[in-house]
Design an enzyme around this catalytic site. Structure first.
Site, short mmCIF file in Angstrom:
data_model
loop_
_atom_site.label_atom_id
_atom_site.label_comp_id
_atom_site.label_asym_id
_atom_site.label_seq_id
_atom_site.Cartn_x
_atom_site.Cartn_y
_atom_site.Cartn_z
N PHE A 55 61.81 -4.95 -18.11
CA PHE A 55 60.52 -4.53 -17.55
C PHE A 55 59.41 -5.37 -18.18
O PHE A 55 59.28 -5.41 -19.39
CB PHE A 55 60.26 -3.04 -17.79
CG PHE A 55 58.99 -2.59 -17.11
CD1 PHE A 55 58.99 -2.32 -15.75
CD2 PHE A 55 57.80 -2.48 -17.82
CE1 PHE A 55 57.81 -1.95 -15.11
CE2 PHE A 55 56.62 -2.10 -17.17
CZ PHE A 55 56.63 -1.84 -15.82
N ASP A 115 58.87 -10.64 -25.14
CA ASP A 115 57.92 -9.63 -24.67
C ASP A 115 57.98 -8.47 -25.68
O ASP A 115 58.86 -7.63 -25.63
CB ASP A 115 58.34 -9.16 -23.27
CG ASP A 115 57.46 -8.03 -22.74
OD1 ASP A 115 56.72 -7.42 -23.54
OD2 ASP A 115 57.54 -7.74 -21.53
N LYS A 142 50.17 -2.59 -25.66
CA LYS A 142 50.40 -1.20 -26.10
C LYS A 142 49.81 -0.84 -27.47
O LYS A 142 48.66 -0.40 -27.55
CB LYS A 142 51.89 -0.90 -26.04
CG LYS A 142 52.37 -0.78 -24.57
CD LYS A 142 53.76 -0.22 -24.51
CE LYS A 142 54.28 -0.07 -23.10
NZ LYS A 142 53.82 1.15 -22.44
C1 LIG Z 1 58.18 -4.53 -22.45
C2 LIG Z 1 56.97 -4.30 -21.58
N1 LIG Z 1 56.32 -5.35 -21.05
C3 LIG Z 1 55.24 -5.19 -20.28
C4 LIG Z 1 54.75 -3.95 -19.97
C5 LIG Z 1 53.54 -3.80 -19.09
O1 LIG Z 1 52.46 -3.44 -19.87
P1 LIG Z 1 51.12 -2.87 -19.15
O2 LIG Z 1 51.47 -1.57 -18.54
O3 LIG Z 1 50.13 -2.78 -20.28
O4 LIG Z 1 50.70 -3.89 -18.13
C6 LIG Z 1 55.40 -2.81 -20.49
C7 LIG Z 1 54.92 -1.46 -20.16
O5 LIG Z 1 55.61 -0.47 -20.24
C8 LIG Z 1 56.53 -3.00 -21.31
O6 LIG Z 1 57.19 -1.95 -21.83
#
Ligand SMILES: Cc1ncc(COP(=O)(O)O)c(C=O)c1O
Length: 397
Positions: free
Chosen positions: A136, A221, A250
């Site tokens: 994700f 990520d 986050k």
């Molecule tokens: C690993 C990861 N990358 C990217 C995102 C996306 O982040 P945002 O919701 O701040 O755009 C998330 C959100 O849950 C995530 O867990």
């Protein structure tokens, strides 16, 4: 509360399946709804509130900064942004930081930087990014394309060209997928949304070796795993490797929206004035909150050490629970305070039962309870949640 919920449903786009609760205030690991009912928050904004709710250091930083300067353009140098960039660089593999507002935006920036770097150094046609199945990476067009789950992509086609997905934790599949078109591999060090999936043994070390060998960039990520969540400031530290690019969001702002993309000098040099930008990225208010958050998380290493200890304590308690309820609990996975409790059934009814009992938990991947409490959670608070789960499971079996 009923009227507020009616208005919420009337005026907000229907993008979230919200629980019938309106939260009004929070302190530490606890939040309170508009009726005054207290909840123990083991969602923590989904891995956002690393210092809990309204941590005094973040509140004071925000108050002071709000009185001094809330926003100016990135056309000028911004004091708290400089301090935050320096702290992140001094605490990581990176030399340079780009600030934005969210995880998806940080990943967009990483994707753009990887493509630009590849074009600068290897010419045209080398733009493909390999990501993992069940990953994700966000909800923008590029990041849903990067995300290895059909359910986030359906209805939004055509997706972007230049992405391929391989099974996570399978080094041979990754090795086979790399060819002359590949510019980067992008992975979560622990897959969060997929149900807290931790790669085995030397997988990430092997990925690092493969990427270096083929001159392919490794993007980690760390939007969910970063800022202490796994018991280290960044999850890559557990694996004795360094990425070429890392993304954060986050936990970074302690609840205030901010994202970041970090890279070493050689890679970062492919971004020059005009190649990428964000109006609000690293604005004074958000950067000041993030600076207070990261400084507090790093102070004396106590929060990180405690995160590892309490994560272990929590896992131990869950394993004891599994002995009692082996028909309900299928698996337990965790690193620091990022913990997944996989059930043999859908977990939504358990989330509802917990809500009723004053505990907020999150269900991901359909059958996995994901615990991402504030890193300042206490053993007593963990005990309370486990006791409530024990009671709920007891009624089920
Ligand atoms: C690993 C990861 N990358 C990217 C995102 C996306 O982040 P945002 O919701 O701040 O755009 C998330 C959100 O849950 C995530 O867990």
């Amino acid at each position: 509360m009923k009227e507020l919920i009616e208005d919420s449903e009337k005026y907000l786009m229907n993008t979230y399946k919200r629980y019938p609760v309106v939260l009004r205030k929070g302190r530490g690991c606890r939040v309170y709804d508009v009726r005054g009912k207290e909840y123990l928050d083991f969602v923590g904004g989904i891995a956002v509130n690393v210092l809990g709710h309204c941590h005094p250091r973040v509140v004071v930083a925000l108050q002071k900064q709000a009185q001094r300067l809330i926003h100016v353009s990135n056309l000028y140098h911004i004091e708290p942004q400089i301090g935050l960039a320096r702290l992140l660089v001094e605490s990581s593999f990176a030399d340079k930081v780009f600030f934005c507002n969210s995880g998806a935006e940080a990943n967009e920036a990483a994707i753009k930087l990887a493509r630009k770097y590849s074009r600068d150094h290897f010419g045209e046609g080398r733009y493909e990014i390999i990501t993992a199945l069940n990953s994700f990476h966000g909800r923008t067009m590029a990041t849903i394309t990067a995300t290895g789950q059909k359910r986030f992509q359906e209805g939004f086609e055509p997706l972007l060209p230049g992405f391929r997905h391989v099974p996570f934790d399978d080094i041979e599949a990754l090795s086979d997928s790399l060819d002359g078109r590949t510019c980067a591999v992008m992975l979560e060090p622990v897959q969060g949304e997929a149900g807290v999936r931790i790669p085995s043994g030397d997988y990430l070390k092997e990925v690092r070796r493969l990427c270096s060998e083929r001159e392919v960039l490794l993007i980690l990520d760390e939007v969910q795993t970063g800022i202490g969540r796994t018991g280290r400031l960044f999850a890559y530290e557990h694996y004795d490797i360094e990425p070429d690019i890392m993304t954060l969001a986050k936990g970074l702002g302690g609840g205030v929206p901010i994202g970041a993309m970090l890279a070493g000098d050689r890679v970062a040099a492919s971004f020059v004035p005009g190649t990428h930008a964000s109006t609000f990225g690293g604005n004074p208010l958000a950067a000041k909150a993030a600076l207070a958050t990261v400084e507090t998380v790093l102070e004396d290493g106590i929060i990180l050490e405690e995160c590892r200890r309490k994560g272990g304590y929590f896992l131990g308690k869950l394993h004891t629970l599994k002995e009692e309820f082996s028909g309900i609990i299928a698996d337990i996975r965790g690193m620091g305070l990022m913990i997944g409790l996989e059930l043999t059934r859908d977990c939504s009814s358990i989330v509802n039962a917990c809500l009723e009992r004053g505990v907020l938990i999150n269900c991901t991947a359909g059958n996995t309870i994901r615990f991402t409490p504030p890193l300042i959670v206490t053993e007593q608070e963990i005990d309370t949640v486990v006791d409530i789960l024990e009671d709920i499971f007891g009624r089920l079996s």
